[in-house]
Scaffold this motif. Sequence first.
Motif, PDB file in Angstrom:
ATOM      1  N   GLY A  81       1.333  -0.954   0.263  1.00  0.00           N
ATOM      2  CA  GLY A  81      -0.029   0.110   0.327  1.00  0.00           C
ATOM      3  C   GLY A  81       1.018   1.103   0.515  1.00  0.00           C
ATOM      4  N   ILE A  82       2.114   1.255   0.870  1.00  0.00           N
ATOM      5  CA  ILE A  82       2.920   2.353   0.664  1.00  0.00           C
ATOM      6  C   ILE A  82       3.242   2.839  -0.705  1.00  0.00           C
ATOM      7  CG2 ILE A  82       5.098   3.397   1.573  1.00  0.00           C
ATOM      8  CD1 ILE A  82       4.406   1.557   4.475  1.00  0.00           C
ATOM      9  N   LEU A  83       3.475   1.856  -1.240  1.00  0.00           N
ATOM     10  CA  LEU A  83       5.020   1.516  -2.756  1.00  0.00           C
ATOM     11  C   LEU A  83       3.467   1.812  -3.348  1.00  0.00           C
ATOM     12  CD1 LEU A  83       7.144   0.912  -4.553  1.00  0.00           C
ATOM     13  CD2 LEU A  83       6.492  -0.987  -5.064  1.00  0.00           C
ATOM     14  N   ASP A  84       2.110   1.516  -3.577  1.00  0.00           N
ATOM     15  CA  ASP A  84       0.854   2.220  -4.388  1.00  0.00           C
ATOM     16  C   ASP A  84       0.365   3.038  -4.610  1.00  0.00           C
ATOM     17  OD1 ASP A  84       1.373  -0.679  -5.720  1.00  0.00           O
ATOM     18  OD2 ASP A  84      -0.015  -1.263  -4.355  1.00  0.00           O
ATOM     19  N   ALA A  85       1.030   4.058  -3.243  1.00  0.00           N
ATOM     20  CA  ALA A  85       0.725   5.907  -2.641  1.00  0.00           C
ATOM     21  C   ALA A  85       1.673   6.008  -3.292  1.00  0.00           C
ATOM     22  CB  ALA A  85       0.080   5.621  -1.158  1.00  0.00           C
ATOM     23  N   GLY A  86       2.970   5.704  -3.942  1.00  0.00           N
ATOM     24  CA  GLY A  86       4.191   6.150  -4.508  1.00  0.00           C
ATOM     25  C   GLY A  86       5.309   6.031  -3.485  1.00  0.00           C
ATOM     26  N   GLY A  87       5.681   5.946  -2.489  1.00  0.00           N
ATOM     27  CA  GLY A  87       5.974   5.760  -1.803  1.00  0.00           C
ATOM     28  C   GLY A  87       7.628   5.061  -2.470  1.00  0.00           C
ATOM     29  N   ASN A  88       8.063   5.577  -3.258  1.00  0.00           N
ATOM     30  CA  ASN A  88       9.454   4.684  -3.175  1.00  0.00           C
ATOM     31  C   ASN A  88      10.494   4.942  -2.993  1.00  0.00           C
ATOM     32  OD1 ASN A  88      10.286   6.540  -5.975  1.00  0.00           O
ATOM     33  ND2 ASN A  88       8.303   4.873  -6.458  1.00  0.00           N
ATOM     34  N   ILE A  89      11.947   4.775  -3.035  1.00  0.00           N
ATOM     35  CA  ILE A  89      13.070   5.559  -2.742  1.00  0.00           C
ATOM     36  C   ILE A  89      13.281   6.745  -3.276  1.00  0.00           C
ATOM     37  CG2 ILE A  89      14.479   4.764  -4.624  1.00  0.00           C
ATOM     38  CD1 ILE A  89      16.683   4.131  -2.524  1.00  0.00           C
ATOM     39  N   GLN A  90      12.681   7.479  -4.689  1.00  0.00           N
ATOM     40  CA  GLN A  90      12.892   8.515  -5.429  1.00  0.00           C
ATOM     41  C   GLN A  90      11.534   9.236  -4.093  1.00  0.00           C
ATOM     42  OE1 GLN A  90      11.509   7.140  -8.802  1.00  0.00           O
ATOM     43  NE2 GLN A  90      13.685   6.471  -8.942  1.00  0.00           N
ATOM     44  N   GLN A  91      11.067   8.982  -3.672  1.00  0.00           N
ATOM     45  CA  GLN A  91      10.502  10.168  -3.221  1.00  0.00           C
ATOM     46  C   GLN A  91      10.798  10.136  -1.334  1.00  0.00           C
ATOM     47  OE1 GLN A  91       8.038  11.806  -4.641  1.00  0.00           O
ATOM     48  NE2 GLN A  91       8.825  10.405  -6.116  1.00  0.00           N
ATOM     49  N   ASP A  92      10.650  12.073  -1.274  1.00  0.00           N
ATOM     50  CA  ASP A  92      11.180  12.052   0.953  1.00  0.00           C
ATOM     51  C   ASP A  92       9.503  12.562   1.253  1.00  0.00           C
ATOM     52  OD1 ASP A  92      13.967  12.743  -0.090  1.00  0.00           O
ATOM     53  OD2 ASP A  92      13.562  14.110  -1.088  1.00  0.00           O
ATOM     54  N   TRP A  93       9.943  11.494   2.218  1.00  0.00           N
ATOM     55  CA  TRP A  93       8.232  11.150   3.037  1.00  0.00           C
ATOM     56  C   TRP A  93       8.648  12.033   4.569  1.00  0.00           C
ATOM     57  CZ3 TRP A  93       3.951   7.274   1.767  1.00  0.00           C
ATOM     58  CH2 TRP A  93       3.574   7.754   0.110  1.00  0.00           C
ATOM     59  N   GLU A  94       7.485  12.206   5.671  1.00  0.00           N
ATOM     60  CA  GLU A  94       7.797  12.249   6.155  1.00  0.00           C
ATOM     61  C   GLU A  94       7.363  10.917   6.538  1.00  0.00           C
ATOM     62  OE1 GLU A  94       8.564  14.210   9.067  1.00  0.00           O
ATOM     63  OE2 GLU A  94       8.734  15.792   7.303  1.00  0.00           O
ATOM     64  N   LEU A  95       8.089   9.663   8.181  1.00  0.00           N
ATOM     65  CA  LEU A  95       7.871   8.394   8.435  1.00  0.00           C
ATOM     66  C   LEU A  95       6.334   8.044   8.860  1.00  0.00           C
ATOM     67  CD1 LEU A  95       8.626   5.896   8.621  1.00  0.00           C
ATOM     68  CD2 LEU A  95       9.242   6.831  11.121  1.00  0.00           C
ATOM     69  N   GLU A  96       5.132   9.717   9.822  1.00  0.00           N
ATOM     70  CA  GLU A  96       3.874   8.933   9.505  1.00  0.00           C
ATOM     71  C   GLU A  96       3.301   9.752   8.325  1.00  0.00           C
ATOM     72  OE1 GLU A  96       7.038  11.599  11.043  1.00  0.00           O
ATOM     73  OE2 GLU A  96       6.339  11.412  13.210  1.00  0.00           O
ATOM     74  N   LYS A  97       3.443   9.823   7.482  1.00  0.00           N
ATOM     75  CA  LYS A  97       2.567   9.508   6.520  1.00  0.00           C
ATOM     76  C   LYS A  97       3.175   8.287   5.674  1.00  0.00           C
ATOM     77  CE  LYS A  97       2.781  11.257   1.196  1.00  0.00           C
ATOM     78  NZ  LYS A  97       3.145  12.000   0.324  1.00  0.00           N
ATOM     79  N   ALA A  98       3.527   8.073   5.622  1.00  0.00           N
ATOM     80  CA  ALA A  98       3.829   6.500   5.179  1.00  0.00           C
ATOM     81  C   ALA A  98       3.418   5.347   5.796  1.00  0.00           C
ATOM     82  CB  ALA A  98       6.099   6.367   5.233  1.00  0.00           C
ATOM     83  N   LEU A  99       4.030   5.629   7.262  1.00  0.00           N
ATOM     84  CA  LEU A  99       2.930   4.715   8.722  1.00  0.00           C
ATOM     85  C   LEU A  99       1.642   4.599   7.968  1.00  0.00           C
ATOM     86  CD1 LEU A  99       5.146   4.938  11.390  1.00  0.00           C
ATOM     87  CD2 LEU A  99       5.494   2.882   9.638  1.00  0.00           C
ATOM     88  N   SER A 100       0.857   5.744   7.415  1.00  0.00           N
ATOM     89  CA  SER A 100      -0.051   6.145   7.582  1.00  0.00           C
ATOM     90  C   SER A 100      -0.981   5.350   6.516  1.00  0.00           C
ATOM     91  CB  SER A 100      -0.605   7.113   7.278  1.00  0.00           C
ATOM     92  OG  SER A 100      -0.049   8.326   8.667  1.00  0.00           O
TER      93      SER A 100
END
Length: 337
Positions: free
Chosen positions: A229-248
């Motif tokens: 789900g994190i990957l499908d939301a666009g969360g791959n290594i090329q993105q800078d995210w807050e950890l809370e965003k990824a966990l959510s």
Amino acid sequence: MYENRRTIRILTPWLFLLALFVAACAYPADTVTTTVLIGNSRIDVATEEGALHASKEDVMKWVQWSAEAVAGYYGRFPVPHTSLRIIPTTGAGVRGGRTWGDRGSHISIHVGADTTWSDFADDWMLTHEMIHLAFPDVDDRHHWIEEGISVYVEPFARVRAHHMDVNQMWFEVVRDMPKGLPGPGDEGLDHTHTWGRTYWGGALFCLLADIEIHEKTNNQKGLQDALRGILDAGGNIQQDWELEKALSAGDQATGVAVLVPLYEKMKDQPYPVDLPAIWVKLGIERDGDKVRFLDSAPQAKIREAITWGTPQTQAPASAPKSSALENLTIFAGRTTR
């Protein structure tokens, strides 16, 4: 190992071609690059000058095995394109891998000159590095989640690809997971940056989350669904995210609140974990250098689902196969066969 990354986003086909040109120029002029295609993704594999006694076929099979294991776990390879640089060194075995998210993402890894196919078949490092591609770049204090996911996911991905024995896998998990437990003076995962807490503390977080997700979803979903789900939301290594965003994003994918609440418990305090009790519930009993599985244990079915995936993640389409474009040489930005 996972280095700091910054993103170059490919927005148009022209920029994609430009990125390939830049990647080509980064290699020595006499470097031969073989491209592995896995699903809709490509991996450009270049070997630096130096003697490797292993055949090219064995090297490429090793790359394909690693990529297929990762794609099988995540449902696809994590990024559209990555470059893999193999650096020959002395001795035997695979060692010293690093992964970056800039310039379209790339991996470098050292391979001993005397490495054999048996060494490649037993290797976990390249799979570990490729898993890094499937999670966004987060703040340095959260390095434990990046390494922990790779440590935890790698053996399950290899077992499901039939590249590792399931008994050996659980034996190593049971043997090594205590390295992630908090010690004296521990201040939580965000503030205790020892080797054990970074790598195995992160893996411990993943294990606890995996079990709890299975419990709360009646064994229908697990950590794998959250990470997809994190990957499908666009969360791959090329993105800078807050950890809370990824966990959510992971909690949203499973439909249960597990990752965010568990992080709150473990981020700044030595959260206690009774690992022996966990193994008893899962039905895993250590016996010397192997383990026995007890199907009468209360969470034996959860153990099976964690090992092999839920019915949704076991779908045949979840494991894209790869192919290699042999003798694909990139020289000064021009591609010839």
